[in-house]
Design an enzyme around this catalytic site. Structure first.
Site, PDB file in Angstrom:
ATOM      1  N   LYS A  81      28.678  45.519 -68.567  1.00 49.12           N
ATOM      2  CA  LYS A  81      29.108  44.842 -67.334  1.00 49.12           C
ATOM      3  C   LYS A  81      27.925  44.082 -66.729  1.00 49.12           C
ATOM      4  CE  LYS A  81      31.485  45.913 -62.948  1.00 49.12           C
ATOM      5  NZ  LYS A  81      32.066  46.996 -62.130  1.00 49.12           N
ATOM      6  N   SER A 156      36.688  46.550 -60.614  1.00 46.99           N
ATOM      7  CA  SER A 156      35.886  45.358 -60.810  1.00 46.99           C
ATOM      8  C   SER A 156      35.344  45.239 -62.244  1.00 46.99           C
ATOM      9  CB  SER A 156      34.697  45.386 -59.837  1.00 46.99           C
ATOM     10  OG  SER A 156      33.873  46.501 -60.111  1.00 46.99           O
ATOM     11  N   SER A 180      36.464  51.460 -60.091  1.00 49.56           N
ATOM     12  CA  SER A 180      36.271  50.209 -60.840  1.00 49.56           C
ATOM     13  C   SER A 180      36.148  50.364 -62.348  1.00 49.56           C
ATOM     14  CB  SER A 180      35.043  49.466 -60.317  1.00 49.56           C
ATOM     15  OG  SER A 180      35.321  48.915 -59.068  1.00 49.56           O
TER      16      SER A 180
END
Lengths: 486, 475
Positions: A81, A156, A180
Site C-alpha cells: 500500500k 482505504s 481499512s
C-alpha cells in the site's frame, strides 16, 4: 480454463519454486502479464517496480540453481500500500501533498518482506492518507472492484485488495485504522487481517491516526495470511509501541480442530442496518462452525453503539496532528507562490490536501480546541476504555467473536460521495477492534448477486493463532472457490 | 506604600546525553548544519519516536537533586503550534503529568535561608534553529531538533534580581554536579525565561505579569529584572497597568522591548502522544538513580567549612565544579594541611590548567603525587620555589615528584658544613656588602642571601642559610 500461475495461492507457488518445478521469473512474468491485461480496468497500482521485481526474481532463481537457501516468501510477487515507506520507491499516500516523495528509508515491514525474498511489484492505490472507505479519495485514480468494475473495491486499502483479488499480486500489505484492511478484503472476496496493536511494527507507515493504525496482510486465503504474518511480526526497536514477545509460527497450528471452541455472536452487530444477504450468509457460516463442534452463543457488547462516535473523534483528533508535519518545507509538495513562511505553509496545505483530508483535519482540530477537549476527546477516550472492557469480558468466556465485516457488499462507484453518513455506517462493524487493539480478520463467507460477502472474526490480544485456526477451519469446510471473471 | 517584586522562572536545560531524545542521532554542539539528522529529527512521514531511557534517568536525577516527588507513572503529550523549525507541527513534551513535581531549592545562608519552590520538571524535545540571512532568506538547521531538554518551572517565590541570580547559579552548579548538563548559557544549554510583576504589600493591587525572553547570560537576567522591576513599580504607582505581555531584553540598549501580548497566546491543543507508551518507574529504578547522586554543592560547602576550616572564598572556588572538589578531597586523603593545598590548587594548578586550556580530568599526575610534592616541601627536602619547578615537570608528565627532584639534583642541601663553606666564600668575595651590613644597612643581608642561594644553585635550605649567614656576619 487453463490454470495460470497467477491464479495459484502463494503457498502453492512457494512449494513449486522450492521443488524447482517453476522459476521465480516465470511467476513474475505470469503476474506482470495479468497486470497488463486487467490493470486498465481495475487500476490497482500507483507505481509499478518491474525492474526491481526482475532483479529480485533472477537473483532468487540463481540462488535456487546454486542450492542456496531462500527466504519464506522466496519468489512471490507482492504489492505494498502506498502509505508504507519503501526506500527509493515513490510513496505518495495517494495525495498531491506527497506526489513527489521518495523516502530514503523503508518501513520495517517492507524490510522484513525483502529479507524473506518477496518480489516487489509495486505500490497500490488507496484513499488519500488512508481516509475513506472506497479508494475514491485518491488524488491519482479510482480503483475498481475486480468482481464488478462498476463497484468500489472498498477502502482505504482498496488497491491492495483489488490487486490480490484480480491476480495482480499474490499478496499485498494494507493498513487498517478503522477497518481499512478488512472492509476492502470483504468487498473483494479476499482475506484481510488486522493484527494486534504492537505485534507488527508501524515504523515507516505514514500515520493517519497513530493509536489506531495497524499494518496487515491481504491474501487469497487464510494459509497465505499466516505465511505473510509469520514474515512481518516481531519486536522493532524503532517503534515505541512495538511489543517484545516470543515468535510464533502461525502455520503450525493453522489446520487444527476447533471442536469445543467458544464463539460469541454479539447481537449489536446484527442490527437493522445489516443487509439481508449478509445476514443470511453469516447465519449459514455460524451453522458451519456449529457443525464443526464449536459452541456459538449470542452475547452483548453494550458499548458498541458508541464505537463509531468514539472512533471518529479519536481518529480525527490524531489525524489533525499526524498531518501537521506536511508544511512543504522539508519534503513533498510546496506551493509555488508565497511571500513568507506563513503563506508557504498555508498555500502548500490548501493545495496539497484533498477535501476528505481537510474535513478531518478541521474536525480533529475542533475536537481539541478549548473546552471541546474535555467535552469530546477526553470523553471519547473514557468510552474507548469501556469498549476494551466489553471485549475483555467477552474473552474471559469466549475464544473469538463473530460478526459481519460490512453491512453490505460493495457499492456503486460514486455513490458514497453523496451519502457521507451512510458511508460512515460501513465502518460500523470494524472500528471497535481498532479502538480495542485486538486482532480481527475478514474472510469471504458468501455472495450477494455475484459480489463477495465478508465475515469478521475478532480474537484476544496476541491470539492470532486461534483467529487464523478458526478462519482456516471455515475455509476448509466451505467451497467459495470461484474467482472474479475479468 | 511598600511594593514587593514577584518572580518565577521557566528554565530550559539541554541534557548532555550522547544521543537525542527520540532517535540515536548525536547531540554534539557546533557541528555542520543538518549533519546530525535522521528521518525522525526532521519529522519525515512514517518515522516514529522512541524514547531514550537516559533522558528519563537524567530528569529524575534533577528531580531528586531538587527535592521533587518523582512520578511513578507519567506520559508524553503533543503540544501543537506551527513554526518552521518545529518539524512535526507539534512538540513532544509532558503536559499534565510531569516526571517531577513539588520540589525546592534553598538559597541564602544561616537565618536567611529561603526555600524556592520547584513546581515541576518535565522532559521534552528541542526544536531546530532558523537562521535569517541579510538577503531575507531563512535557513533551517535541524541539528538541534530532538535534543533532549528538561523544563524546570519554579513557584513565584523569588523577590529580587539578586535572589534570582543566586538561585540560577545554585541551580547551575547542581545540574553540573549531577552531570546531566553542561549548563552553558552562551551555547543555549541553559535558557531562562523570567515571569515578573510587582504587588503592594497587602496584595490588593499588582501589575500584570511580564514574560521576559531571550536572556542569554546571568548578567542580562539581572539587568532585565532590575529594569522591569522599576518599570512595573512606576506603572503601579501611576496606576497605569499594562496588559500581560512577552518582552525581550535588548543587550545593547539595556531596555526590554514588547514582543507580543500574552493574551494572544496560542491554543496549544495538548493531547496524549500515542507513539510512546507510558513511562513507568519502579521504586527500584528510582533508588538506583538516587544512589548515583553526588553530594550537592551546598552540603559539600557546609561539610568542608567544618572539617577543613577553609575560608569561604577558598571553599567556593574549590567546590565550583565537581571534578575539582573531588580532586581536592582525594589529595586531602594523603595530606593534612587544607589551607596549603588550597593555595597550591588555586594558584599553581588552576593557572596551569587555564594556560593549557585543559580539563582537570586530563591531568597526568594523581592527587597522591600532589600530596607527595607538598610533603617534600613541608619536610624541607625541597624548598618552595624548587617545588614549583617540580610541579611543572609533574604537570608535563615527567613522573613522581621525588624522582623529578632527584633526577634534576634539586634536593635541598641540608649539610651545614657545605653551606658554611659556600657562605664563607661569598663573604670573602663581597667585602662591601659585609661592611654595609655591619654599618646597619639591612638590604645588604638580602643581597648576600641571594648570592648564597645562587651559589647553591637554589637548593640551599633558606632557613639554614639565614641562620649560618647571621652567625658568620657576627663573628
Amino acid at each position: 480454463m487453463k490454470l495460470e500461475l497467477y491464479n495459484l495461492s502463494m503457498y502453492e507457488i512457494k512449494k513449486k519454486i522450492e521443488k524447482k518445478e517453476i522459476k521465480a521469473v516465470e511467476v513474475l512474468e505470469s503476474t506482470l502479464k495479468r497486470i497488463e491485461s486487467v490493470e486498465d480496468k481495475v487500476q490497482s497500482y500507483l507505481t509499478l517496480t518491474k525492474d526491481i521485481a526482475f532483479c529480485k526474481a533472477n537473483e532468487i532463481d540463481k540462488r535456487i540453481a546454486n542450492n542456496e537457501a531462500i527466504g519464506e516468501l522466496g519468489g512471490i510477487p507482492m504489492a505494498i500500500k502506498d502509505n508504507i515507506c519503501t526506500e527509493e520507491i515513490l510513496t505518495t499516500c495517494a495525495s498531491k501533498m506527497l506526489h513527489n516523495f521518495v523516502p530514503p528509508y523503508s518501513a520495517t515491514v517492507y524490510e522484513k518482506l525483502l529479507m524473506e525474498d518477496g518480489v516487489m511489484l509495486g505500490k497500490t492505490n488507496m484513499d488519500e492518507f488512508a481516509m475513506g472507505s472506497s479508494t475514491e479519495s485518491s488524488f491519482h485514480k479510482k480503483t475498481r472492484n475486480p468482481w464488478d468494475i462498476s463497484k468500489v473495491p472498498g477502502g482505504s486499502s482498496g488497491g491492495s485488495a483489488s490487486a490480490v483479488a484480480a491476480g495482480e499480486a499474490f499478496f499485498a500489505l494494507g493498513s487498517d485504522t478503522g477497518g481499512s484492511i478488512r472492509q476492502p478484503a470483504a468487498f473483494c472476496g479476499v482475506v484481510g487481517l488486522k493484527p494486534t496493536y504492537g505485534l507488527v511494527s508501524r515504523y515507516g507507515l505514514v500515520a493517519m491516526a497513530n493509536s489506531l493504525d495497524h499494518i496487515g496482510p491481504i491474501t487469497k486465503d487464510v494459509t497465505d495470511c499466516a505465511l505473510v504474518l509469520n514474515a512481518i511480526i516481531g519486536y522493532d526497536s524503532k517503534d515505541g509501541t512495538s511489543i517484545k514477545r516470543d515468535k510464533i509460527d502461525y502455520l503450525k497450528t493453522l489446520n487444527g480442530e476447533i471442536k469445543g471452541l467458544r464463539i460469541a455472536i454479539p447481537r449489536e452487530y446484527f442490527d437493522e442496518n445489516l443487509s439481508e444477504p449478509v445476514r443470511k450468509a453469516l447465519i449459514e457460516a455460524i451453522q458451519v462452525f456449529e457443525n464443526l463442534g464449536a459452541v456459538c452463543e449470542e452475547v452483548s457488547l453494550p458499548n458498541t453503539k458508541y464505537a463509531m462516535a468514539v472512533y471518529y473523534i479519536i481518529s480525527q483528533t490524531e489525524v489533525s496532528l499526524a498531518l501537521a508535519r506536511f508544511d512543504g518545507i522539508r519534503y513533498g509538495h510546496r506551493a509555488l507562490n508565497y511571500r513568507n513562511i506563513e503563506e508557504l505553509v498555508k498555500y502548500t496545505r490548501s493545495e496539497g490536501f484533498g477535501p476528505e483530508v481537510k474535513t478531518r483535519i478541521v474536525l480533529g482540530t475542533h475536537w481539541l480546541s478549548g473546552d471541546n477537549y474535555k467535552e469530546y476527546y477526553q470523553k471519547a477516550n473514557e468510552v474507548r476504555k469501556l469498549i476494551r472492557l466489553d471485549f475483555n469480558n467477552i474473552f474471559s468466556n469466549y475464544d473469538v467473536v463473530l460478526t459481519p465485516t460490512s453491512a453490505t457488499a460493495a457499492f456503486e462507484l460514486g455513490s458514497s460521495q453523496e451519502k457521507s453518513l451512510a458511508r460512515q455506517k460501513i465502518d460500523k462493524y470494524t472500528v471497535a477492534a481498532n479502538l480495542a487493539g485486538i486482532p480481527a480478520i475478514s474472510i469471504p463467507c458468501g455472495f450477494d448477486k455475484g459480489l463477495p460477502i465478508g465475515m469478521q472474526l475478532m480474537g484476544k490480544n496476541f491470539d492470532e493463532e486461534t483467529l487464523l485456526r478458526v478462519a482456516r477451519a471455515f475455509e476448509r469446510n466451505t467451497s467459495l472457490d470461484h474467482k472474479p471473471s475479468l | 506604600m511598600s511594593i514587593r517584586t514577584i518572580i518565577g522562572l521557566e528554565i530550559h536545560v539541554e541534557l548532555s546525553t550522547k544521543s537525542k531524545i527520540f532517535c540515536s542521532c548525536s547531540t554534539d554542539f557546533g557541528s555542520t548544519a543538518n549533519s546530525q539528522c535522521c528521518p525522525i529529527c526532521i519529522g519525515m512521514p512514517g518515522s516514529l519516536p522512541t524514547l531514550n531511557k537516559k533522558v528519563v534517568d537524567y530528569a529524575v536525577k534533577a528531580g531528586l537533586a531538587l527535592n521533587c516527588n518523582i512520578a511513578r507513572e507519567s506520559n508524553m503529550d503533543r503540544k501543537n503550534y506551527f513554526y518552521p523549525d518545529l518539524v512535526k507541527g507539534y512538540q513532544i513534551t509532558q503536559y499534565d503529568q510531569p516526571l517531577c513535581k513539588n520540589g525546592f531549592l534553598e538559597i541564602g545562608q544561616g537565618k536567611n535561608i529561603k526555600k524556592i519552590g520547584i513546581k515541576r520538571i518535565h522532559i521534552e524535545e528541542d526544536t531546530g534553529k532558523s537562521l535569517h540571512t541579510n538577503q531575507d532568506v531563512t535557513l533551517l538547521d535541524y541539528n538541534r531538533s530532538g535534543v533532549p531538554l528538561i523544563e524546570i518551572v519554579t513557584e513565584p517565590d523569588l523577590s529580587s534580581a539578586e535572589e534570582t541570580k543566586e538561585f540560577l547559579e545554585s541551580l547551575r552548579d547542581i545540574l553540573k554536579y549531577i552531570g546531566i548538563s553542561d549548563v552553558k548559557m552562551e551555547e543555549g544549554s541553559l535558557r531562562c525565561d523570567v515571569n515578573i510583576n510587582v504587588a503592594n504589600e497587602n496584595g490588593k493591587s499588582f501589575s500584570n505579569i511580564t514574560e521576559l525572553k531571550n536572556l542569554n547570560s546571568f548578567k542580562s537576567v539581572v539587568k532585565a529584572i532590575e529594569f522591569e522591576e522599576n518599570r512595573h513599580r512606576l506603572l503601579l504607582q501611576e496606576d497605569k497597568n499594562t496588559s500581560k505581555e512577552t518582552r525581550r531584553w535588548d543587550d545593547i540598549a539595556n531596555i526590554t522591548i514588547s514582543m507580543r501580548s500574552k493574551e494572544t497566546e496560542y491554543d496549544y491543543r495538548y493531547f496524549l502522544e500515542p507513539d510512546i507508551m507510558n513511562i513507568a518507574l519502579s521504586e527500584d529504578e528510582i533508588n538506583k538513580i538516587k544512589e548515583t547522586l553526588p553530594e550537592l554543592p551546598r552540603d559539600k560547602r557546609e561539610r568542608w567549612a567544618t572539617i577543613f576550616k577553609l575560608p569561604e572564598y577558598d571553599i567556593n572556588i574549590l567546590t565550583s565544579f565537581l571534578e575539582l572538589a573531588n580532586f581536592f578531597e582525594e589529595t586531602m586523603a594523603y595530606y593534612n594541611s587544607p589551607k596549603k593545598l588550597s593555595n597550591w590548587i588555586m594558584t599553581e594548578l588552576l593557572r596551569r590548567l587555564k594556560e593549557e586550556e585543559m580539563d582537570i580530568n586530563q591531568l597526568i599526575f594523581t592527587p597522591k603525587d600532589l600530596a607527595e610534592l607538598l610533603d617534600l616541601i613541608d619536610k624541607g627536602v625541597i624548598n618552595n620555589s624548587i617545588g614549583k619547578k617540580v610541579f611543572m615537570e609533574m604537570f608535563n608528565g615527567e613522573g613522581k615528584p621525588k624522582i623529578i627532584a632527584e633526577k634534576n639534583g634539586w634536593i635541598q642541601i641540608e649539610d651545614i658544613k657545605v653551606i658554611d663553606e659556600v657562605l664563607r666564600g661569598i663573604l670573602r668575595e663581597n667585602p662591601h656588602s659585609v661592611n654595609d651590613y655591619r654599618n646597619g644597612k639591612d638590604r645588604a643581608f638580602g643581597y648576600l642571601v641571594g648570592q648564597s642561594m645562587k651559589a647553591l644553585k637554589g637548593k640551599g635550605n633558606p632557613q639554614l642559610i639565614n641562620k649560618v649567614l647571621k652567625k658568620l656576619l657576627e663573628e
